[in-house]
Design a protein around this motif. Structure first.
Motif, PDB file in Angstrom:
ATOM      1  N   PRO A 201       0.806  -1.222   0.000  1.00  0.00           N
ATOM      2  CA  PRO A 201       0.000   0.000   0.000  1.00  0.00           C
ATOM      3  C   PRO A 201       0.839   1.272   0.000  1.00  0.00           C
ATOM      4  CG  PRO A 201      -0.037  -1.019   2.165  1.00  0.00           C
ATOM      5  CD  PRO A 201       0.727  -1.943   1.268  1.00  0.00           C
ATOM      6  N   GLU A 202       2.068   1.183   0.520  1.00  0.00           N
ATOM      7  CA  GLU A 202       3.009   2.304   0.553  1.00  0.00           C
ATOM      8  C   GLU A 202       4.388   1.759   0.216  1.00  0.00           C
ATOM      9  OE1 GLU A 202       2.858   4.466   4.255  1.00  0.00           O
ATOM     10  OE2 GLU A 202       0.725   4.026   4.465  1.00  0.00           O
TER      11      GLU A 202
ATOM     12  N   ILE B  11       1.216  -3.286  -6.554  1.00  0.00           N
ATOM     13  CA  ILE B  11       1.510  -1.899  -6.195  1.00  0.00           C
ATOM     14  C   ILE B  11       0.442  -1.045  -6.863  1.00  0.00           C
ATOM     15  CG2 ILE B  11       3.162  -0.007  -6.297  1.00  0.00           C
ATOM     16  CD1 ILE B  11       5.388  -2.070  -6.532  1.00  0.00           C
ATOM     17  N   GLY B  12      -0.364  -0.374  -6.035  1.00  0.00           N
ATOM     18  CA  GLY B  12      -1.469   0.413  -6.590  1.00  0.00           C
ATOM     19  C   GLY B  12      -2.433  -0.510  -7.313  1.00  0.00           C
ATOM     20  N   ASN B  13      -2.639  -0.250  -8.594  1.00  0.00           N
ATOM     21  CA  ASN B  13      -3.562  -1.090  -9.376  1.00  0.00           C
ATOM     22  C   ASN B  13      -2.809  -1.951 -10.396  1.00  0.00           C
ATOM     23  OD1 ASN B  13      -2.746   0.862 -11.146  1.00  0.00           O
ATOM     24  ND2 ASN B  13      -4.781   1.350 -11.916  1.00  0.00           N
TER      25      ASN B  13
ATOM     26  N   ASN C   1      -9.908  -4.897  -7.227  1.00  0.00           N
ATOM     27  CA  ASN C   1      -9.118  -5.095  -6.009  1.00  0.00           C
ATOM     28  C   ASN C   1      -9.471  -6.389  -5.276  1.00  0.00           C
ATOM     29  OD1 ASN C   1     -11.599  -4.405  -5.045  1.00  0.00           O
ATOM     30  ND2 ASN C   1     -10.920  -2.666  -3.822  1.00  0.00           N
TER      31      ASN C   1
END
Length: 195
Positions: A71-72, A132-134, A167
């Motif tokens: 997420p980060e 990572i992200g989408n 997701n």
């Protein structure tokens, strides 16, 4: 007074441990696999060399059955309720061997212990295999080693990614499927050029 305090503390500890024992077990995880690409029209190039794909090295977080979600940049979590059918390094090794075999253009491709007389070894190091992200992101460094001389013939870092389109675990796995297909094709083409 002291005896009463110790008894109360022991009773509280016992009750707390009992509550932990009654905690509901984690529900079973859905198990997934990504695929080796298919080559319906063959594959350009080829080699008669016999290839060995070593078990990839990786950091401990990657060397597991869990699907990594980042997420980060400095935070790693795992996709809840989902797992791979084996550890990521073992899956990458097995699917890469399968991809080389499906080309029909390689002399023979195997894993250590399969008993082949080897010409070249592919030595992978998995740097990223995560969401990572989408996007599903794969980054793997590969050294191509001549088994006869022990010399590294070539080294390259392969990076691919694919959009997840959602997701849920199934979206993530489908994205890894597409990213791995591109990765495998790049590795095979590169290897054929070197050997």
């Amino acid at each position: 007074m002291m005896f009463k305090a110790i008894t109360t503390a022991l009773l509280a500890a016992f009750l707390l441990s009992g509550c932990q024992l009654l905690k509901a077990p984690e529900p079973p995880r859905e198990t997934y696999e990504f695929s080796a690409p298919r080559f319906s029209n063959g594959f350009p190039g080829g080699t008669n060399a016999q290839l060995l794909v070593k078990l990839p090295t990786s950091l401990k977080a990657i060397d597991s059955e869990r699907l990594i979600l980042r997420p980060e940049p400095k935070v790693i979590t795992y996709v809840g309720g989902a797992q791979w059918s084996d550890s990521v390094p073992r899956l990458v090794q097995a699917k890469l061997v399968e991809a080389f075999e499906k080309t029909g253009s390689a002399g023979a491709t195997a894993k250590p212990g399969d008993g082949l007389v080897i010409d070249f070894q592919l030595i992978p190091d998995i740097r990223r295999f995560e969401i990572i992200g989408n996007r599903a992101v794969i980054e793997i460094s590969i050294k191509l080693l001549s088994d006869k001389s022990g010399r590294v013939v070539a080294t390259r870092i392969f990076s691919t990614s694919a959009a997840t389109g959602g997701n849920q675990a199934a979206n993530y796995v489908a994205a890894f499927d597409r990213a791995f297909e591109e990765f495998a094709k790049d590795v095979i083409a590169w290897t054929f050029r070197q050997v």
